[in-house]
Design a protein around this motif. Structure first.
Motif, PDB file in Angstrom:
ATOM      1  N   GLY A  36      -1.087 -11.524   0.085  1.00 14.29           N
ATOM      2  CA  GLY A  36      -0.756 -10.849   1.345  1.00 14.29           C
ATOM      3  C   GLY A  36      -1.081  -9.379   1.295  1.00 14.29           C
ATOM      4  O   GLY A  36      -1.641  -8.804   2.232  1.00 14.29           O
TER       5      GLY A  36
ATOM      6  N   TYR B 187       5.741 -17.556   1.558  1.00 21.98           N
ATOM      7  CA  TYR B 187       4.761 -16.596   2.102  1.00 21.98           C
ATOM      8  C   TYR B 187       3.472 -17.217   2.632  1.00 21.98           C
ATOM      9  O   TYR B 187       2.945 -16.794   3.655  1.00 21.98           O
TER      10      TYR B 187
ATOM     11  N   ARG C  92       2.559 -13.447  -2.441  1.00 23.48           N
ATOM     12  CA  ARG C  92       2.952 -12.103  -1.993  1.00 23.48           C
ATOM     13  C   ARG C  92       1.798 -11.120  -2.240  1.00 23.48           C
ATOM     14  O   ARG C  92       1.455 -10.311  -1.389  1.00 23.48           O
TER      15      ARG C  92
ATOM     16  N   SER D 265      -0.137 -15.055   4.654  1.00 21.66           N
ATOM     17  CA  SER D 265       0.619 -13.973   4.009  1.00 21.66           C
ATOM     18  C   SER D 265       0.163 -12.583   4.473  1.00 21.66           C
ATOM     19  O   SER D 265       1.000 -11.739   4.808  1.00 21.66           O
ATOM     20  N   PRO D 266      -1.165 -12.310   4.553  1.00 22.48           N
ATOM     21  CA  PRO D 266      -1.576 -10.998   5.064  1.00 22.48           C
ATOM     22  C   PRO D 266      -1.140 -10.787   6.521  1.00 22.48           C
ATOM     23  O   PRO D 266      -0.827  -9.657   6.925  1.00 22.48           O
TER      24      PRO D 266
ATOM     25  N   TYR E 188       1.608 -12.042   7.977  1.00 24.45           N
ATOM     26  CA  TYR E 188       3.030 -11.694   7.979  1.00 24.45           C
ATOM     27  C   TYR E 188       3.228 -10.243   7.542  1.00 24.45           C
ATOM     28  O   TYR E 188       4.020  -9.506   8.123  1.00 24.45           O
ATOM     29  N   GLN E 189       2.490  -9.836   6.513  1.00 24.40           N
ATOM     30  CA  GLN E 189       2.677  -8.468   6.017  1.00 24.40           C
ATOM     31  C   GLN E 189       2.197  -7.448   7.050  1.00 24.40           C
ATOM     32  O   GLN E 189       2.809  -6.400   7.221  1.00 24.40           O
TER      33      GLN E 189
END
Ligand code: MRU
Length: 359
Positions: free
Chosen positions: A136, A169, A133, A174-175, A177-178
């Motif tokens: 991300g 994630y 997380r 992860s980045p 998705y964020q």
């Protein structure tokens, strides 16, 4: 992460509170099937056959494998750790998780080991979720900066470093998705990642399930896309980073780094702390590279028109094949590392600034 509206992690405890569940990744994206692991041997087999895979996830499943072993033979800790540790050689997360389990369990009497092993495996899994997380969040800033200049951010990624490769994630994804969740326009070029096609099968499946626009490209397309200005940034995961910042990752990563350097495209590597191996310096000389079965190169599996999974040969009959599964990208080709503690240069100085206790 969600599949068909149901929230999943990549490894979790069954309702009975002791058996371990994973998704059978060899069947994705065609079938979403869960596997129930009841013994350490089954956990080891799932790692060897790549029913479960990805550096951080291998570590978490191996930790739960130790917990399964401690239920039946708590006196045989070293044996279980040796068996699980022999499954795959390149990702250092496996050793990291097993060393953590060993340190926690060795001082305990056998009758106390099972409960402690489950607690430690759960802690390793939770650590991975939080680590991913944070990766991300630190990677998001890079994508925000590109979006501010260009609008849509075009990212190229290799293999699968998403939630299927971690507990949740993902690292490299992860980045993404964020950014997508924050309303930033992102388009992902997904390298198919021969021979096992983790990009075409797993990364594309994940991104599709999350609604992230993407296109699968043949492994050799990346350089061309970079020459045409179609790639703003490359983000990949990693299986091991040495103290000077050399990066092992899925075979083909090095070629993407070369093309990125030639085209002035930033090449970032998402690295959780469990992937840092400060015992090694020279990645090319020292990181063990897994050699997998030739059949992974000579044959492919997929559904026919009726949906039945078929295995077909894709090379000339009689031709042999070599299958090195990872390569090493020298630190000089890496723009930087995205970690749960922030971003740093791929160098001993950079890594030391974020992980002083590891040096
Ligand atoms: O052989 P695999 O599928 O386990 O390889 C996976 C990769 O190379 C990933 O990029 C790497 O493990 C990083 S995962 C966060």
């Amino acid at each position: 992460m969600k599949i068909h509206g149901r929230t999943y992690r990549s490894v979790w405890l069954d309702e009975d509170g002791w058996a371990v569940r994973i998704l059978d990744q060899t069947l994705l994206p065609w079938r979403v099937e869960e596997l129930r692991l009841e013994t350490a041997e089954q956990a080891a087999r799932a790692i060897v056959t790549m029913q479960t895979r990805g550096a951080p996830l291998i570590g978490a499943v191996a930790a739960y494998g130790v917990a399964l072993a401690m239920r039946s033979r708590p006196e045989a800790l070293a044996e279980a750790v040796a068996m699980l540790g022999a499954t795959r050689p390149t990702a250092v997360n496996l050793r990291w998780a097993l060393e953590r389990m060993t340190a926690r369990l060795t001082p305990l009497p056998p009758e106390a080991r099972a409960a402690a092993a489950y607690a430690e495996a759960a802690a390793i899994a939770e650590d991975d979720v939080e680590t991913c997380r944070r990766i991300g969040r630190h990677g998001l800033a890079l994508l925000e900066e590109i979006a501010a200049r260009k609008g849509c951010v075009k990212v190229l990624t290799h293999c699968n470093a998403g939630w299927l490769a971690t507990v949740d994630y993902g690292t490299a994804l992860s980045p993404i998705y964020q950014a997508h969740d924050a309303g930033i326009a992102v388009h992902v070029w997904v390298d198919e990642t021969r021979p096992r096609n983790q990009g075409a099968l797993l990364t594309a499946f994940e991104l599709g399930a999350h609604g992230v626009p993407h296109a699968v490209v043949a492994d050799n397309a990346g350089g061309h896309l970079m020459q045409r200005g179609e790639v703003d940034i490359v983000i990949v995961g990693t299986d091991r980073v040495t103290r000077r910042g050399d990066v092992a990752n899925k075979i083909g990563t090095y070629l993407k780094a070369l093309a990125a350097a030639d085209n002035g495209v930033p090449f970032w590597v998402a690295m959780p702390h469990s992937t840092l191996d400060t015992r090694l310096t020279d990645g090319l000389a020292e990181i063990p590279i897994e050699e997998r079965a030739a059949e992974e190169v000579t044959h492919l599996t997929g559904p026919d028109a009726e949906g039945t999974l078929r295995r077909v040969q894709v090379t000339a009959p009689g031709s042999g094949a070599a299958n090195p599964a990872f390569d090493v990208t020298p630190a000089r080709l890496v723009t930087g590392l995205i970690t749960e503690r922030g971003r740093c240069a791929a160098s001993e100085e950079g890594l030391r600034s974020l992980y002083p206790e590891r040096f």
